[in-house]
Structure formats: structure tokens, C-alpha cells
Design an enzyme around this catalytic site. Structure first.
Site, PDB file in Angstrom:
ATOM      1  N   SER A  37       3.384  -3.270   4.624  1.00  0.00           N
ATOM      2  CA  SER A  37       3.495  -4.591   4.018  1.00  0.00           C
ATOM      3  C   SER A  37       4.887  -4.719   3.434  1.00  0.00           C
ATOM      4  CB  SER A  37       2.473  -4.852   2.917  1.00  0.00           C
ATOM      5  OG  SER A  37       1.154  -4.950   3.428  1.00  0.00           O
ATOM      6  N   SER A  73       0.379  -5.371   8.342  1.00  0.00           N
ATOM      7  CA  SER A  73       1.422  -5.594   7.347  1.00  0.00           C
ATOM      8  C   SER A  73       1.214  -6.916   6.627  1.00  0.00           C
ATOM      9  CB  SER A  73       2.794  -5.593   8.033  1.00  0.00           C
ATOM     10  OG  SER A  73       3.824  -5.628   7.079  1.00  0.00           O
ATOM     11  N   GLY A  74       1.071  -6.855   5.321  1.00  0.00           N
ATOM     12  CA  GLY A  74       1.017  -8.059   4.509  1.00  0.00           C
ATOM     13  C   GLY A  74       2.430  -8.521   4.217  1.00  0.00           C
ATOM     14  N   TYR A 123       0.830  -1.222   0.000  1.00  0.00           N
ATOM     15  CA  TYR A 123       0.000   0.000   0.000  1.00  0.00           C
ATOM     16  C   TYR A 123       0.854   1.257   0.000  1.00  0.00           C
ATOM     17  CZ  TYR A 123      -3.399   3.421   1.747  1.00  0.00           C
ATOM     18  OH  TYR A 123      -4.205   4.516   1.905  1.00  0.00           O
ATOM     19  N   ASN A 155       7.779  -1.814   2.745  1.00  0.00           N
ATOM     20  CA  ASN A 155       6.763  -0.827   3.099  1.00  0.00           C
ATOM     21  C   ASN A 155       6.213  -1.145   4.487  1.00  0.00           C
ATOM     22  OD1 ASN A 155       5.048   1.431   2.220  1.00  0.00           O
ATOM     23  ND2 ASN A 155       3.369  -0.040   2.184  1.00  0.00           N
TER      24      ASN A 155
END
Length: 359
Positions: free
Chosen positions: A240, A278-279, A136, A208
Site C-alpha cells: 500500500s 495495494s491500498g 501494512y 509500502n
């Protein structure tokens, strides 16, 4: 002039890197970018892009790439992973972009695959299922404007090349934030020897993730000593991280899944626990054992692969390369204006960081 990478600063990083210290040190792997900067009609800033990886370069015939997938924290997307889990491979390109551009990039990667392997697609009833991942970038980029186009994704694929690659504010990493500093795209590699034979492992990250207070570098907790530089509004994680690991070591899909898991240990070296927002999604692939697609191949198959007992060197390489790739992403990044919250997301000061780590 390129900013100093982590090793250039003299940070005490372990392991032996490849010639470019990048994922492109793995034979045949190509990386390309499309980086978008501008101002949208609504006055918001456009700062985003697409990163494209061609695991087998531009070979004329489609060939599977053996792969494994792992999600440390699944608050994100990586397409094609259901089949990677069941089939153990994917075919064609791998792309990384922002959260709201997965669809158009997937569409473009499908078109690239159909066009690039046109003869095979005409001969057989083949399907395209590219891998597209996201993080994102809406703090810096006008993400809701969906400014990435099919042409942008195709341009990233067409630009894919070997050798040294750009880092920081490039490709899909253009609008990213890492540990409250400007983040982005980073890469690193390791050379290892197993049973008298040399192999390469490379990592590419779209970083990120993380909160400033968590940040550790080379085992030193530096984040709390750098909080004076943290802009208001970046106290919590919105992030992420995507980690792509590539190797020329011959590994089976279950071994590659285990290798992908080690990327989680790699990002943990930097201090993140894998935050709720967070992915943290990882993929590992091997370019060894090239062969035709199963649909057009012989019935009886055989593969060259390493014993599980020999994989510790690869696991360590994955941890080291992932950690260094995140540092390289942050060190290469440039300041960027934020839109919500307003302010400037600063790039980390490499010299200050070096002093904190090495004294």
C-alpha cells in the site's frame, strides 16, 4: 549521518524543490514521528510507529483545511474521507500508522483535538473527525501485537515541527517495504509560479508498495536488473502507499480532489500499476483561505481560488514530488529483519541505482 537523498545522488529529477525539499516547505505544515523498535513478549520484532501531520500547525482556534481525496486502489483505510468528499474539508491532525493501529491512533488524534482546542470544544457542540491512514507492516513488524499506544500517537503529534524531516525507517513508515526493498517515509516539494505569484506543493508518502520487477527510476527500468537482490518471499506485493499532498495555492475542494488524483500518476512513474493488494490512497489539502469553522462563521462566505485553467503546473508538481518522495523514502531506509518470510529486507544501494540510471 543521513544517507544521500535522490537529488544528492545526482539523479536527473525535474522541477525546482523548496528549501527543505519536504512537505514542511508549505507554510505552517508540521510533521512529527513516534518510532517504535524492540522485541515483543512473544519474541517477535516490534518495528512500527506513527507519523503525524499538523496542516495548520498549532494555531489556537480550529480552522478547516480544504481537501480532496482519491483512492486509486481502495485496499486500505483513510478515516474521515466521507466528510471530505461531502464537506470538502477536515479539521485537526492527520496521522499515518500500520493497518492494525488505526483505531488507537484515531482515538489519540481525537483526544489531541479536544484538548488542543479545549476552549472551542467547551463553547460549542463540536465534533472531532481526524484523518488516520494506514499501510501494512506485518512482514517486518509484529503487527498483530498492536504495539502502538495512545501515548505513542500523542507523542508523534507533540513532536510535530517544521524544517527538514527524517525519512526512511521513521514513524508509521518504520516497518514498510517498497518494490522489495526497505521502504518507509519520504517527502519532497516543488516551487511553482502561477500568474506571477509563487506557490509551494509538498508531498509526504508512506511507501509500502510495488514489486521489484516493476521498478523504474527517472524513466529507466531498473527493477529487473536488481532482482538478484530480492529476498525469497517478496515476489508479490503485500503493500500500500499513502500520499499526502499539501499546498499554499488557493484551491477549491473539487480542485484538490483532482490534485490528489495526480498522486496516482506520481507513483506510476516508479512503475507500479496499482496492484490488487495495494491500498493506494491519496489526500490533498490547501492551507490557503484560513477561516473559522462553519459552525461559528458568518452565513455568507467567499474564497480566493485559482482558475482550473491554471492548475496544470500544480498537477505536474504533484506528479514530480510524489515520485521523488518515494525515492527519498527508499534511499533513506535501513536494512530490517523480516519475520514472515524470514530473512533481511535490504535497503536499496544508492550508488548502484545511480549507476544504473545515469551510466
Amino acid at each position: 549521518m543521513a544517507k544521500p537523498r535522490a537529488r544528492d545522488l545526482g539523479l536527473p529529477l525535474p522541477g525546482i524543490s523548496g528549501p527543505h525539499n519536504a512537505i514542511t516547505d508549505v507554510p505552517g505544515v508540521l510533521v512529527g514521528y513516534r518510532t517504535l523498535n524492540g522485541v515483543a513478549a512473544n519474541g517477535r520484532r516490534i518495528q512500527t510507529g506513527v507519523t503525524a501531520i499538523l496542516p495548520r500547525g498549532r494555531e489556537a482556534e480550529p480552522q478547516p483545511v480544504w481537501a480532496g481525496f482519491h483512492a486509486l486502489n481502495g485496499n486500505g483505510e483513510m478515516t474521515g474521507t466521507h466528510w471530505i468528499e461531502h464537506g470538502g474539508y477536515f479539521v485537526g491532525p492527520l496521522c499515518i500508522t500500520n493497518s492494525h493501529s488505526v483505531g488507537i491512533v484515531h482515538h489519540a488524534a481525537t483526544r489531541w483535538t479536544i484538548d488542543h482546542y479545549a476552549a472551542a470544544w467547551q463553547r460549542e457542540h463540536l465534533w472531532a473527525m481526524p484523518v488516520v491512514a494506514e499501510t501494512y507492516d506485518g512482514v517486518i513488524n509484529d503487527i498483530n501485537g498492536q504495539h502502538v499506544s495512545e501515548a505513542d500517537a500523542l507523542a508523534a503529534l507533540d513532536a510535530a515541527a517544521g524544517g527538514p524531516i527524517a525519512e526512511g525507517n521513521v514513524g508509521g513508515g518504520n516497518g514498510m517495504i517498497c518494490y522489495g526493498y526497505k521502504g518507509g517515509t519520504g517527502s519532497a516539494s516543488r516551487r511553482i509560479e502561477i500568474d506571477g505569484r509563487g506557490y509551494t506543493l509538498g508531498a509526504l508518502v508512506q511507501a509500502n508498495h510495488g514489486q521489484r520487477a516493476w521498478l523504474k527510476v527517472c524513466g529507466v527500468a531498473v527493477g529487473e536488473r536488481l532482482e538478484d537482490e530480492l529476498p525469497q518471499g517478496l515476489e508479490r506485493e503485500r503493500g500500500s502507499i499513502i500520499v499526502i499532498l499539501a499546498t499554499d495555492a488557493p484551491l477549491l475542494p473539487h480542485q484538490l480532489k483532482r490534485l490528489a488524483q495526480r498522486a496516482g500518476l506520481g507513483i506510476a512513474q516508479g512503475g507500479t500499476p496499482g496492484g490488487n493488494n495495494s491500498g493506494d490512497i491519496f489526500l490533498a489539502f490547501s492551507v490557503a483561505n484560513p477561516r473559522p469553522l462553519p459552525q461559528v462563521s458568518v452565513i455568507r462566505q467567499s474564497l480566493d481560488y485559482l482558475s482550473d485553467e491554471c492548475c496544470d503546473a500544480l498537477y505536474l508538481a504533484a506528479v514530480q514530488a510524489t515520485d521523488e518522495a518515494v525515492l527519498n523514502a527508499m534511499l533513506a531506509a535501513e536494512d530490517a529483519p523480516m519475520q514472515k518470510p524470514e530473512g533481511i529486507c535490504r535497503a536499496i544501494d544508492g550508488e548502484r541505482l545511480r549507476t544504473l540510471v545515469t551510466g
